[in-house]
Design an enzyme around this catalytic site. Structure first.
Site, PDB file in Angstrom:
ATOM      1  N   MET A  39       6.136  46.856  72.831  1.00 32.53           N
ATOM      2  CA  MET A  39       5.174  46.885  71.728  1.00 32.53           C
ATOM      3  C   MET A  39       5.082  48.333  71.269  1.00 32.53           C
ATOM      4  O   MET A  39       4.631  49.192  72.029  1.00 32.53           O
ATOM      5  CB  MET A  39       3.827  46.356  72.210  1.00 32.53           C
ATOM      6  N   HIS A  45      -4.932  52.566  78.039  1.00 32.74           N
ATOM      7  CA  HIS A  45      -3.945  51.860  77.210  1.00 32.74           C
ATOM      8  C   HIS A  45      -4.453  50.505  76.724  1.00 32.74           C
ATOM      9  O   HIS A  45      -5.412  49.953  77.233  1.00 32.74           O
ATOM     10  CB  HIS A  45      -2.594  51.747  77.923  1.00 32.74           C
ATOM     11  N   GLU A  46      -3.773  50.013  75.683  1.00 29.73           N
ATOM     12  CA  GLU A  46      -4.147  48.773  74.978  1.00 29.73           C
ATOM     13  C   GLU A  46      -5.565  48.856  74.405  1.00 29.73           C
ATOM     14  O   GLU A  46      -6.308  47.878  74.410  1.00 29.73           O
ATOM     15  CB  GLU A  46      -3.996  47.544  75.908  1.00 29.73           C
ATOM     16  N   GLY A  47      -5.932  50.008  73.906  1.00 31.55           N
ATOM     17  CA  GLY A  47      -7.250  50.205  73.315  1.00 31.55           C
ATOM     18  C   GLY A  47      -8.189  50.860  74.303  1.00 31.55           C
ATOM     19  O   GLY A  47      -8.572  50.257  75.297  1.00 31.55           O
TER      20      GLY A  47
END
Length: 610
Positions: free
Chosen positions: A157, A457-459
């Protein structure tokens, strides 16, 4: 690993996973097939992952100028994971899946995350493929998603950029149509991408024959300028190696180059990369620019990408949970066997008496019980969210819609709460070990280092807080929050009839009332700057309230299953619930005070005062 009894209880006694077998999609399964999947994953994790957790921490990925070199143990673990079929466990039979409930897939993946999260369980590959199954064309599903589900190819991603970080509106990677016939490519509208992507997990390696990058980029307007904000962002499939419409490698490299490896505090077994798209190192089809195939509609990239991001956020929450669980199990074992100190009697300590094990000290028990309440509670939350995914996919229209909304509200909590509090569990695990915990002779310091990533990570934590208070509790006129409140109320009403739990039910009701009041007060002025200044304290209080609800529901299930369970196990669940209500839930008052008063202490302090 002493994980299995906890998983069995949560799956079978609490979530009633066997009832899913009554649905057509899962009709071929039984408790026996569920157990067989768990047995297989537990064995692979024990044999291929756990023994090499320290190996992948000390033998970091290296770039030899041509390829990324990983320890042989990583290759062996990946091969075993692929052969287990878990990459496509929840997918349809006709694409090689097992049509397992996602609830079972999540439970099975917990073994790998606990054994070695750094080796990984291919979370991004399955998330990448799942996105394409929803938003891709039939050709994109056949060529890219199927090869990812089979384990032949891996997926990534690619969102963040060096200059933009989490600010996706500032993405500067460009995508321009590849010639006048760009619409005619069978793999999708063909573009040429140029730009840089940073923090790309598994961005380069030799574990698979190809890597499928899912990339956010902007298509310029008719004047060649990038549209400001997120409106111009589109989504592209950018393979590392070029492929044809049959899914075969053409032998040509795409213009995607590894610019460097990031050297991290933890999670060192997974490569983390800076990738350059279109720097001209490779010349696919005779010219520079990385070839990418449009997914979905132009300008709708974020809409598509959120499908993968939300799945990844739950995956991050599960990873954080299991790292906390690994530390808890290690510190529990240590506390049971480490003699130190003597009991305090009426006359003080008697030095003539034998030492006692540290688990007999009240403060050590406090730290162990805190870890248990954080980690087992977080695991229950993650599996509950996985159960909602199954409900969304296979429930009635009303049940599916309710599950969708509940997932929207709970996803920021499922990501953020374990990443904060299971990290705290890892810190407590180090503390239980004392000075030994701060050395590399014991695994708990690595668990903490690995877990520290999950708040980022991931927000990040701050992004999750703003998402929760700024979007999720407001969406559809607050219906998601109302649905959650109704489920909490139902649990409270059942618990109020049980003498051991009645006090907890009352405390939960008061906590929910506080959260509801603070939500309204935060938005009383209608100004986002007022409401969101304390979004993280709001999220902490909201998360603690959700976990209190989860623990109360779990405690009810423990009492129902008491006749078939061991007394020690039931006592542990009830004790963890009691700890959470006595020691943790009261914390929400301080958090909500600043939310409710719209305290601007942090936001208004002049920069030079720092």
């Amino acid at each position: 690993m002493a994980l299995r009894p906890t998983l069995d209880f949560l799956l079978y006694d609490w979530l009633d996973a066997p009832s899913l077998q009554q649905r057509e999609r899962f009709a071929d399964h039984s408790r026996e097939t569920f157990d067989a999947v768990l047995d297989t994953c537990e064995r692979i994790a024990r044999e291929k992952y756990a023994p090499f957790n320290r190996t992948v921490d000390t033998q970091e990925p290296q770039f030899d100028g041509e390829k990324v070199v990983l320890p042989q143990a990583t290759h062996d673990a990946h091969k075993a994971f692929v052969e287990s079929g878990m990459l496509s466990a929840a997918q349809d039979y006709d694409i090689g899946g097992m049509q397992l409930p996602y609830t079972l897939q999540a439970a099975a993946n917990s073994f790998f995350a606990m054994a070695s999260v750094s080796i990984g369980s291919n979370m991004l590959t399955s998330g990448n493929a799942n996105l394409l199954m929803v938003h891709g064309t039939e050709m994109q599903k056949d060529v890219f998603a199927r090869n990812e589900f089979s384990g032949r190819w891996a997926g990534t991603m690619c969102l963040s950029e060096p200059q933009a970080g989490s600010s996706l509106s500032d993405v500067a990677t460009r995508a321009v149509p590849d010639g006048p016939d760009f619409q005619s490519d069978p793999l999708g509208p063909r573009y040429r991408l140029t730009g840089n992507k940073m923090w790309i997990s598994s961005g380069d390696h030799e574990l698979t024959e190809n890597i499928v990058h899912i990339v956010l980029a902007k298509i310029p307007d008719e004047n060649g300028k990038l549209i400001p904000g997120t409106r111009g962002i589109s989504l592209f499939i950018v393979p590392k190696k070029m492929v044809d419409s049959k899914g075969q490698l053409t032998g040509e490299r795409n213009d995607v180059a590894l610019a460097g490896l990031n050297h991290k505090l933890g999670w060192r077994g997974t490569t983390n990369t800076l990738l350059n798209f279109g720097e001209g190192k490779y010349q696919p089809q005779g010219k520079g620019g990385a070839i990418g195939y449009l997914v979905g509609q132009p300008g709708k990239g974020l809409h598509c990408m959120f499908h993968m991001m939300n799945e990844a956020r739950i995956g991050v929450g599960l990873a954080a949970t299991m790292l906390g669980m690994a530390g808890y199990q290690a510190s529990l074992e240590y506390a049971k066997n480490r003699p130190q100190g003597r009991p305090v009697g009426p006359g003080g300590k008697d030095a003539a008496k034998a030492q006692i094990r540290i688990i007999e000290h009240a403060d050590v028990r406090r730290m162990l019980l805190a870890q248990k309440s954080y980690c087992e509670g977080a695991l229950a939350l993650e599996l509950y969210c996985a159960r909602l995914v199954d409900e969304q996919r296979t429930g009635t229209a009303q049940a599916a819609d309710e599950a969708r909304l509940l997932l929207e509200v709970l996803t920021p909590i499922a990501k953020s709460w374990p990443s904060e509090w299971c990290l705290e569990a890892n810190s407590l695990a180090i503390q239980v070990h004392g000075g030994y915990g701060y050395t590399r002779d014991f695994p708990v310091e690595q668990y903490w280092r690995d877990n520290r990533l999950n708040m980022i990570h991931e927000g990040t934590h701050g992004i999750q807080g703003m998402d929760l208070l700024g979007r999720k509790v407001l969406m559809e006129e607050g219906r998601g929050l109302q649905l959650l409140a109704a489920r909490i109320k139902a649990t409270r009403e059942r618990a109020a009839q049980v003498p051991e739990l009645a006090q907890h039910a009352q405390a939960l009701g008061q906590a929910l009332q506080q959260v509801t009041s603070a939500t309204q007060a935060a938005w009383a002025t209608g100004q986002p700057t007022d409401a969101l200044a304390n979004a993280v304290p709001y999220m902490q209080a909201f998360g603690h309230t959700v976990l209190a609800w989860i623990w109360l529901d779990v405690a009810l299930a423990a009492l129902r299953a008491d006749a078939t369970k061991s007394v020690a196990s039931t006592a542990g669940q009830l004790g963890a619930a009691r700890y959470f209500y006595h020691y943790e839930l009261p914390k929400i008052g301080a958090w909500l005070n600043v939310v409710e008063s719209r305290d601007l202490t942090c936001a208004s302090l002049p920069e030079d005062a720092f």
